[in-house]
Design an enzyme around this catalytic site. Structure first.
Site, PDB file in Angstrom:
ATOM      1  N   HIS A   1      55.831-110.428  66.049  1.00 59.46           N
ATOM      2  CA  HIS A   1      55.680-110.521  67.404  1.00 59.46           C
ATOM      3  C   HIS A   1      56.271-109.113  68.063  1.00 59.46           C
ATOM      4  O   HIS A   1      56.752-109.114  69.531  1.00 59.46           O
ATOM      5  CB  HIS A   1      56.546-111.683  67.929  1.00 59.46           C
ATOM      6  CG  HIS A   1      56.057-112.851  67.404  1.00 59.46           C
ATOM      7  ND1 HIS A   1      56.311-113.551  66.251  1.00 59.46           N
ATOM      8  CD2 HIS A   1      54.829-113.465  67.827  1.00 59.46           C
ATOM      9  CE1 HIS A   1      55.900-114.480  66.041  1.00 59.46           C
ATOM     10  NE2 HIS A   1      54.872-114.734  67.249  1.00 59.46           N
TER      11      HIS A   1
ATOM     12  N   ASP B   1      41.987 -74.336  55.219  1.00 59.01           N
ATOM     13  CA  ASP B   1      42.527 -74.441  53.930  1.00 59.01           C
ATOM     14  C   ASP B   1      41.542 -73.567  53.151  1.00 59.01           C
ATOM     15  O   ASP B   1      41.781 -73.541  51.886  1.00 59.01           O
ATOM     16  CB  ASP B   1      42.755 -75.792  53.190  1.00 59.01           C
ATOM     17  CG  ASP B   1      41.489 -76.492  53.212  1.00 59.01           C
ATOM     18  OD1 ASP B   1      40.433 -76.077  53.788  1.00 59.01           O
ATOM     19  OD2 ASP B   1      41.286 -77.324  52.514  1.00 59.01           O
ATOM     20  N   CYS B   2      40.507 -72.823  53.813  1.00 61.14           N
ATOM     21  CA  CYS B   2      39.712 -71.835  53.183  1.00 61.14           C
ATOM     22  C   CYS B   2      40.656 -70.903  52.074  1.00 61.14           C
ATOM     23  O   CYS B   2      40.164 -70.635  50.874  1.00 61.14           O
ATOM     24  CB  CYS B   2      38.768 -71.321  53.731  1.00 61.14           C
ATOM     25  SG  CYS B   2      37.666 -70.496  53.147  1.00 61.14           S
TER      26      CYS B   2
ATOM     27  N   SER C   1      34.113 -76.716  48.932  1.00 60.58           N
ATOM     28  CA  SER C   1      33.962 -75.358  48.457  1.00 60.58           C
ATOM     29  C   SER C   1      33.718 -75.110  46.910  1.00 60.58           C
ATOM     30  O   SER C   1      32.763 -74.605  46.443  1.00 60.58           O
ATOM     31  CB  SER C   1      34.918 -74.568  48.706  1.00 60.58           C
ATOM     32  OG  SER C   1      35.157 -74.469  50.275  1.00 60.58           O
TER      33      SER C   1
ATOM     34  N   GLY D   1      23.529 -78.340  49.189  1.00 58.49           N
ATOM     35  CA  GLY D   1      24.384 -77.977  50.375  1.00 58.49           C
ATOM     36  C   GLY D   1      23.654 -78.291  51.707  1.00 58.49           C
ATOM     37  O   GLY D   1      24.228 -78.527  52.779  1.00 58.49           O
TER      38      GLY D   1
ATOM     39  N   MET E   1      28.267 -69.118  53.966  1.00 58.03           N
ATOM     40  CA  MET E   1      28.371 -68.236  52.915  1.00 58.03           C
ATOM     41  C   MET E   1      27.091 -67.668  52.322  1.00 58.03           C
ATOM     42  O   MET E   1      27.027 -66.432  51.858  1.00 58.03           O
ATOM     43  CB  MET E   1      29.288 -68.719  51.539  1.00 58.03           C
ATOM     44  CG  MET E   1      28.669 -69.841  50.988  1.00 58.03           C
ATOM     45  SD  MET E   1      29.449 -70.695  49.264  1.00 58.03           S
ATOM     46  CE  MET E   1      29.309 -69.092  48.358  1.00 58.03           C
TER      47      MET E   1
END
Length: 600
Positions: A243, A427-428, A470, A511, A520
């Site tokens: 509650h 994060d590439c 990737s 892709g 790319m």
């Protein structure tokens, strides 16, 4: 401290909290209004489950009936805000009806009485009312039961509760997620034809073998109100209620293993469980915990209990009795005694039409470990001689160029992460660094005599060491290039161009991107076109033109509209620089070609 909290009504507690927190912002909720949200919620239940009947004035939901079943009906209910409790458990094999109060407030006596009368009309075996152990529910449900008896209705009530945190209270532990298990037990017994007295007697015994305890990481908020209390970022509350109540003790956050271990220790002690005992576990999501986290919690519970030689017969995990959006969970253990355990397990497994019950055949305990069959992918035939072989000098050139590419990728982590942060998750650079490090490790011992095999190995490295999107893209392109080199007749520029174009085609096919979509491929396509146009030129000039084209292709992405890839999901205002994937392709391609120019 727990006794003090329980001595107040839920309403007075909330009023006090609201006064203290009036300056805090109201929590966002997708509702029409605080005044109509309970009724809107009930309308939603029957909209999704038309087999159920809503009695709107009384906030009652029942199974649709046209004739007398002759059996006992089971009624549950209580305050709203605990969804799917209790209306989500209306259906054959669980509840025959549920009555809803306001948010975290007991339904009034008149509504409960209506629900009892409605169920008795179609279930002449009588009505068993399951009552949560809260003052408001005890009073309002109890008064309705007594009124129903006076009017001649065959009805009995049962107050249930299993909370360890409040177990020392004079009236016993609060009713937590265990209340849902009572619905399941009683509903299954009713379908088996047990009479009212027998069902109630079995449920009374059932209550002796249950214990629940949980934690919350954040407070919930009533519709139109701010959060009910505050918890520091590095803290949690042990023994939180359903509650919106805070717990009985603030504790520092820990890992899933540590939190589960602490809760299980207290539950095991409370139930006096020992090695050889069997249990059913219910893991209740208090509303705001992700399924991802709930799965981790379930795994920890099973591992820790079975390490103590306590057999986990079932784990039921999900939203059962929540506290609006509170982040946290409860663990309820049901001890299965020797004389009752098999029957109770059978009742938990009995079929039900209750929409919110998550148990079923997939929940039944199975023996055997969870292991992989490592023989499935062992023989792929890719290690044999395939395609043209390289001379010793050519092997040194290939090894050195790949090492140069890997080294440049690892050095570019910060740049690529920055480029990726505007339209991705930043994060590439990390992902490509992982690829670079894995390639460097591979080159220390690998044979590079056959380019086809090298490309295949690199595709496997991309899949396993990069991971994610990737990794999949690179793995596809490299494996397609490998296949093309395997069918080549010689190690010449035309063969490498064919492998290059095969990789581009595979990436585009699976892709979904094409040159011009800001990916790319813009680097790879631009460079490949330059390579093709200069095939008859001096070798070093061929490579230099290709380097220049790769640079131009990567830079061009800064002004492109993203039509594929992660950037296409983001508003163009966030995309102010080159595409990270395009720049990464330029980095490794230029490193390879520059190395060859210097060492050929």
């Amino acid at each position: 401290m727990a006794r003090l909290r329980l001595s107040f009504s839920v309403g007075s507690l909330f009023s006090a909290v609201y006064k203290m927190s009036s300056n805090k912002p109201i929590t966002k909720k997708i509702i029409n209004s605080p005044e109509t949200c309970v009724d809107d919620n009930l309308r939603g239940v029957v909209a999704a489950h038309p087999a159920l009947q809503l009695h709107p004035t009384h906030r009652v939901i029942t199974v649709r009936q046209k004739s007398d079943t002759g059996r006992v009906a089971i009624l549950g209910g209580g305050g709203s805000g605990h969804e799917p409790f209790a209306a989500g458990f209306v259906g054959a094999g669980v509840l025959d009806g549920a009555v809803a109060g306001g948010v975290f407030a007991s339904p009034p006596t008149g509504h409960v009485l209506y629900a009892i009368a409605q169920l008795y009309k179609y279930n002449s075996g009588g009505v068993l009312v399951i009552i949560g152990n809260y003052t408001g529910d005890r009073l309002n449900f109890g008064k309705a039961i007594e009124k129903a008896k006076i009017s001649g209705i065959k009805v009995e009530g049962l107050i249930v509760g299993e909370d360890v945190a409040s177990s020392q209270n004079k009236t016993g532990g609060r009713s937590m997620v265990g209340e849902v298990l009572f619905y399941k037990l009683a509903g299954a017994l009713a379908l088996k034809g047990y009479d009212l007295a027998a069902i109630r007697k079995e449920a009374v015994e059932f209550n002796k073998y249950m214990a629940t305890l949980g934690v919350c990481l954040s407070a919930c908020s009533l519709p139109g109100q701010p959060p009910l209390f505050e918890i520091a970022h590095d803290e949690m509350e042990l023994g939180a209620g359903v509650h919106g109540e805070a717990g009985i003790e603030k504790m520092k956050m820990g890992t899933a293993k540590e939190i589960v271990g602490m809760i299980l220790e207290k539950l095991i002690s409370h139930l006096k469980l020992v090695a050889g005992n069997r249990v059913v576990v219910t893991v209740d999501n208090l509303g705001g915990t992700s399924i991802f986290e709930m799965n981790i919690i379930s795994a920890e519970i099973k591992d820790q209990l079975e390490s103590k030689k306590i057999t986990v017969e079932r784990i039921f995990s999900g939203h059962y009795k929540t506290s609006l959006e509170m982040q946290g969970f409860q663990i309820c253990l049901l001890h299965l005694p020797k004389d009752k355990g098999d029957l109770w397990l059978e009742l938990m497994d009995a079929p039900t039409e209750g929409s919110a019950w998550t148990g079923g055949q997939l929940s039944v305990r199975r023996e055997g470990e969870h292991v992989d069959d490592d023989t499935l992918l062992q023989a792929d035939g890719r290690k044999g001689a395939s395609g043209p072989a390289l001379s010793r000098k050519e092997q040194d050139l290939l090894r050195g160029s790949l090492f140069a590419a890997a080294e440049d990728l690892t050095k570019s982590e910060v740049l690529l992460n920055r480029l990726d942060s505007g339209c991705g998750d930043g994060d590439c650079g990390i992902t490509l660094k992982n690829l670079g490090l894995a390639i460097q490790s591979y080159l220390k011992t690998a044979s590079v005599e056959y380019p086809s095999n090298v490309l295949w190995d690199l595709s496997e490295i991309a899949e396993t060491d990069m991971g994610g999107t990737s990794g999949g893209i690179y793995s596809l392109g490299l494996s397609a290039a490998s296949q093309a080199m395997a069918s080549a007749k010689s190690n010449d520029v035309a063969s490498w161009l064919k492998a290059w174009e095969s990789g581009i085609q595979a990436i585009s096919k699976y892709g979904g991107a094409e040159p011009g979509d800001r990916t790319m491929l813009d680097t790879l396509h631009s460079a490949a076109e330059a390579f093709k146009q200069n095939l008859s030129a001096d070798f070093k000039l061929l490579l230099q033109k290709t380097i220049e084209a790769s640079e131009a292709g990567a830079k061009a992405t800064a002004k492109m509209v993203a039509r594929a890839g992660r950037a296409s999901y983001v508003a163009s205002d966030y995309i102010l620089d080159e595409d990270a994937g395009a720049r990464a392709a330029a980095i490794w391609l230029q490193a390879i070609l520059n190395y060859i120019i210097k060492n050929k």
